[in-house]
Write a protein that holds these residues in place. Structure first.
Motif, short mmCIF file in Angstrom:
data_model
loop_
_atom_site.label_atom_id
_atom_site.label_comp_id
_atom_site.label_asym_id
_atom_site.label_seq_id
_atom_site.Cartn_x
_atom_site.Cartn_y
_atom_site.Cartn_z
N SER A 51 1.10 -14.46 -10.08
CA SER A 51 -0.08 -13.83 -10.67
C SER A 51 0.16 -12.33 -10.76
O SER A 51 0.97 -11.77 -10.00
CB SER A 51 -1.31 -14.11 -9.83
OG SER A 51 -1.24 -13.40 -8.60
N PRO A 52 -0.52 -11.62 -11.66
CA PRO A 52 -0.33 -10.17 -11.72
C PRO A 52 -0.58 -9.48 -10.38
O PRO A 52 0.19 -8.59 -9.98
CB PRO A 52 -1.35 -9.73 -12.78
CG PRO A 52 -1.50 -10.92 -13.67
CD PRO A 52 -1.40 -12.11 -12.73
N GLN A 53 -1.63 -9.88 -9.66
CA GLN A 53 -1.95 -9.25 -8.39
C GLN A 53 -0.86 -9.48 -7.36
O GLN A 53 -0.45 -8.55 -6.65
CB GLN A 53 -3.28 -9.79 -7.86
CG GLN A 53 -4.47 -9.49 -8.75
CD GLN A 53 -4.73 -10.58 -9.78
OE1 GLN A 53 -3.81 -11.31 -10.19
NE2 GLN A 53 -5.98 -10.69 -10.20
N ASP A 54 -0.36 -10.72 -7.25
CA ASP A 54 0.68 -11.02 -6.27
C ASP A 54 1.99 -10.34 -6.63
O ASP A 54 2.71 -9.85 -5.75
CB ASP A 54 0.87 -12.53 -6.16
CG ASP A 54 -0.29 -13.23 -5.48
OD1 ASP A 54 -1.11 -12.55 -4.84
OD2 ASP A 54 -0.38 -14.48 -5.59
N ALA A 55 2.32 -10.32 -7.91
CA ALA A 55 3.56 -9.67 -8.35
C ALA A 55 3.53 -8.18 -8.01
O ALA A 55 4.50 -7.62 -7.49
CB ALA A 55 3.76 -9.88 -9.84
N ALA A 56 2.42 -7.53 -8.31
CA ALA A 56 2.29 -6.09 -8.05
C ALA A 56 2.31 -5.79 -6.56
O ALA A 56 2.93 -4.80 -6.13
CB ALA A 56 1.01 -5.56 -8.69
N ALA A 57 1.64 -6.61 -5.77
CA ALA A 57 1.56 -6.36 -4.33
C ALA A 57 2.94 -6.39 -3.67
O ALA A 57 3.19 -5.65 -2.72
CB ALA A 57 0.65 -7.39 -3.68
#
Length: 216
Positions: A51-57
């Motif tokens: 997910s975008p959030q998991d990838a960024a984190a």
């Protein structure tokens, strides 16, 4: 480096392909990581999906490969990016007086707006000055194409310059994030020639220096 590419359109896909085999861990941040087309792209580019959030984190560098109209909502949904390097590939394009143009300029820029959305991140404007075809593949070009960058943090720009080199570009530092005000119109020069003046998309700008006179 651990790199998250937010978006899998032409630019996001091209960057993923360009980084294949370059010693980086690349994750595509997309809304539906398990979609068949996304998995096919990930396999072809040697990337992961999340997910975008998991990838960024999980990333050291977050690359925003998004259309400008969707950027604010998408960026604000990524969560806390404090201290992270964020590469802004966007150009604030829209219809202006009946033709494609910049919706922000002169006293502001898309890069500065993104930095305002992420005040605790190190935003670097770059990878907005050429088409996806050249981002993915530099073969056949007689010179290494130039890619300018602008940002406030010199350490962040050093790391971004290394990434640009891995992608096959010659990295030039244009200055602080306000210099995005010249890099975004510069992108329109490429767009005008590529799409409106018939040059096509398989070319890029290069910096050519005069050789020093060895006899002088």
């Amino acid at each position: 480096m651990r790199i998250a590419i937010i978006g899998k359109g032409n630019v996001g896909s091209a960057i993923a392909y360009g980084l294949k085999g370059k010693r980086h861990s690349v994750t595509l941040g997309v809304r539906n990581p398990q979609a068949a087309a996304t998995q096919e792209l990930a396999v072809a580019a040697g990337a992961r999906t999340a997910s975008p959030q998991d990838a960024a984190a999980a990333a050291d560098i977050v690359i925003l490969a998004l259309p400008w109209a969707a950027a604010e909502t998408a960026v604000k949904a990524l969560g806390d990016l404090s201290g992270k390097i964020v590469i802004d590939c966007t150009n604030p394009l829209g219809m202006v007086d009946g033709s494609l143009g910049l919706t922000v300029g002169h006293s502001n820029s898309g890069g500065e707006i993104v930095q305002g959305w992420l005040p605790s991140s190190h935003v670097v404007k770059t990878l907005n000055q050429v088409g996806a075809e050249v981002m993915a593949d530099k073969s056949g070009l007689p010179l290494r194409p130039v890619m300018f960058m602008a940002g406030n943090d010199d350490i962040a720009k050093t790391q971004v310059a290394a990434l640009l080199t891995d992608l096959g570009f010659e990295a030039f530092d244009a200055g602080d994030i306000t210099r995005a005000r010249i890099l975004e119109p510069y992108a329109l020069v490429w767009i005008n020639q590529a799409l409106l003046r018939g040059k096509g998309r398989n070319w890029a700008f290069a910096a050519v220096s005069r050789k020093e006179n060895q006899d002088g």
